[in-house]
Design a protein around this motif. Structure first.
Motif, mmCIF file in Angstrom:
data_model
loop_
_atom_site.group_PDB
_atom_site.id
_atom_site.type_symbol
_atom_site.label_atom_id
_atom_site.label_comp_id
_atom_site.label_asym_id
_atom_site.label_seq_id
_atom_site.Cartn_x
_atom_site.Cartn_y
_atom_site.Cartn_z
ATOM 1 N N LEU A 288 31.249 37.918 24.515
ATOM 2 C CA LEU A 288 32.321 37.448 25.396
ATOM 3 C C LEU A 288 31.800 36.889 26.720
ATOM 4 O O LEU A 288 31.103 37.575 27.470
ATOM 5 N N THR A 289 32.162 35.648 26.995
ATOM 6 C CA THR A 289 31.973 35.087 28.337
ATOM 7 C C THR A 289 32.994 35.755 29.250
ATOM 8 O O THR A 289 34.169 35.887 28.894
ATOM 9 N N THR A 290 32.568 36.175 30.435
ATOM 10 C CA THR A 290 33.464 36.969 31.275
ATOM 11 C C THR A 290 33.060 36.875 32.749
ATOM 12 O O THR A 290 31.968 36.415 33.077
ATOM 13 N N VAL A 291 33.971 37.299 33.606
ATOM 14 C CA VAL A 291 33.706 37.367 35.044
ATOM 15 C C VAL A 291 33.262 38.798 35.358
ATOM 16 O O VAL A 291 34.009 39.749 35.130
ATOM 17 N N ARG A 292 32.053 38.938 35.871
ATOM 18 C CA ARG A 292 31.501 40.266 36.132
ATOM 19 C C ARG A 292 31.929 40.799 37.490
ATOM 20 O O ARG A 292 31.798 40.129 38.510
ATOM 21 N N GLN A 293 32.454 42.036 37.480
ATOM 22 C CA GLN A 293 32.677 42.774 38.718
ATOM 23 C C GLN A 293 31.455 43.662 38.966
ATOM 24 O O GLN A 293 30.992 44.341 38.050
ATOM 25 N N ASP A 294 30.955 43.669 40.178
ATOM 26 C CA ASP A 294 29.755 44.417 40.519
ATOM 27 C C ASP A 294 30.121 45.865 40.831
ATOM 28 O O ASP A 294 30.298 46.244 41.989
#
Length: 341
Positions: A288-294
């Protein structure tokens, strides 16, 4: 009660050496330390936490509360990662965590009353519901507090740049040629859901793309089942999207299941972008391509802000927005050009 002086007499070391060994000082050899620890275990020695509290005027505990309607809590990998990074930070400062029991809701005791009774030195709230009256009670109390995943509060808050995350997702999909882009959102009553909708809308405006009728679907409380149901709604449209930005990885997993059940392929027929970058995202098919939260940075920063308030003995108003990152994997591809009739 066994004291360090009893341990000193038993082991033959000075009370200072015993104290250092029990507190893991580096200038005590491992052999000496082990002998003292073995004696402490054998004699049933326990540090006098009450005495420590009286001398420091601290309980050395921090209250932890989850406030989210779906009551997933630590079962959600995003929340568990946040708490782990927060725990690591505050434990280095000598603090333990106390989790508020959900059973308090069935009693006449509020979370604030519970934490006051336990004499916690501060509170961390992981909150998706800004309207929860229990959260507002704690925010308005005298206790040091940090709220994670919620903005615009009268206290210190730490959260991801959700608007930028939505914008990045749309920008990337447009770079692949997609113009029919839909969004499965979190419930807009929740801060994260509302902010990611803003990011999606901003991204579409920047790329001069219209949001087609039916292309913004409320995915509710970020569950797999709600993501699947929302995707099924999109698949019933006369013109289905070629790409979907989903506001949470769990919802994205459900959306991918709905697409496959329809006999369509990911990413060849529909590209999918999630949000969070939970560990499972890199093991899906396709990945899955995704937006990473740190989560490491969010948890540690929340710990820093809470420690600062405890040390200064006053509440602080601070807003920390943590950057996000687009993680490109396999679930997005160039849009298929429609054949001319």
């Amino acid at each position: 009660m066994v004291t360090i002086y009893d341990l000193a007499k038993r082991t033959g070391f000075s009370s200072t050496t015993v104290s250092k060994a029990l507190n893991n000082y580096s200038d005590v050899s491992q052999k000496t330390k082990q002998k003292i620890l073995d004696a402490a275990a054998d004699m049933g020695y326990l540090p006098n936490a009450h005495a420590q509290s009286l001398s420091t005027k601290k309980s050395w505990t921090i209250g932890v509360m989850f406030a989210e309607d779906n009551e997933v809590g630590l079962k959600h990998p995003f929340f568990s990662a946040l708490i782990e990074s927060f725990r690591k930070y505050v434990e280095r400062e000598g603090y333990d965590l106390i989790f508020a029991s959900r059973n308090l809701r069935n009693r006449d005791t509020s979370y604030l009353e519970h934490f006051l009774y336990r004499a916690v030195d501060g509170i961390v709230v992981i909150c998706s519901d800004p309207h929860d009256p229990q959260v507002q009670d704690m925010i308005n109390s005298h206790l040091p507090i940090v709220v994670i995943d919620m903005s615009n509060q009268n206290c210190s808050v730490v959260y991801s740049d959700n608007i930028e995350g939505g914008r990045l997702a749309v920008k990337y999909l447009h770079s692949l040629g997609h113009t029919r882009i839909a969004h499965i959102s979190g419930d807009p009553s929740i801060d994260a859901g509302a902010q990611r909708i803003k990011g999606f809308t901003k991204g579409m405006d920047e790329q001069n793309l219209p949001i087609l009728d039916g292309y913004l679907v409320n995915g509710g409380m970020f569950s797999i089942e709600e993501g699947k149901a929302a995707m099924e709604t999109l698949l019933e449209l006369e013109t289905i999207p070629t790409a979907v930005f989903v506001a949470g990885d769990h919802m994205a997993i459900g959306a991918m299941e709905a697409i496959k059940e329809k006999g369509l392929r990911i990413p060849e027929d529909i590209s999918i972008i999630g949000y969070d970058d939970i560990e499972m995202s890199s093991y899906l098919t396709p990945k899955l391509t995704t937006v990473r939260q740190d989560t490491d940075r969010i948890g540690a920063r929340a710990g820093q802000l809470l420690m600062k308030q405890i040390i200064q003995k006053k509440k602080l108003l601070s807003t920390e927005v943590i950057p996000v990152e687009l993680i490109i994997r396999e679930s997005c591809t160039m849009v298929k050009k429609e054949k001319k009739k």
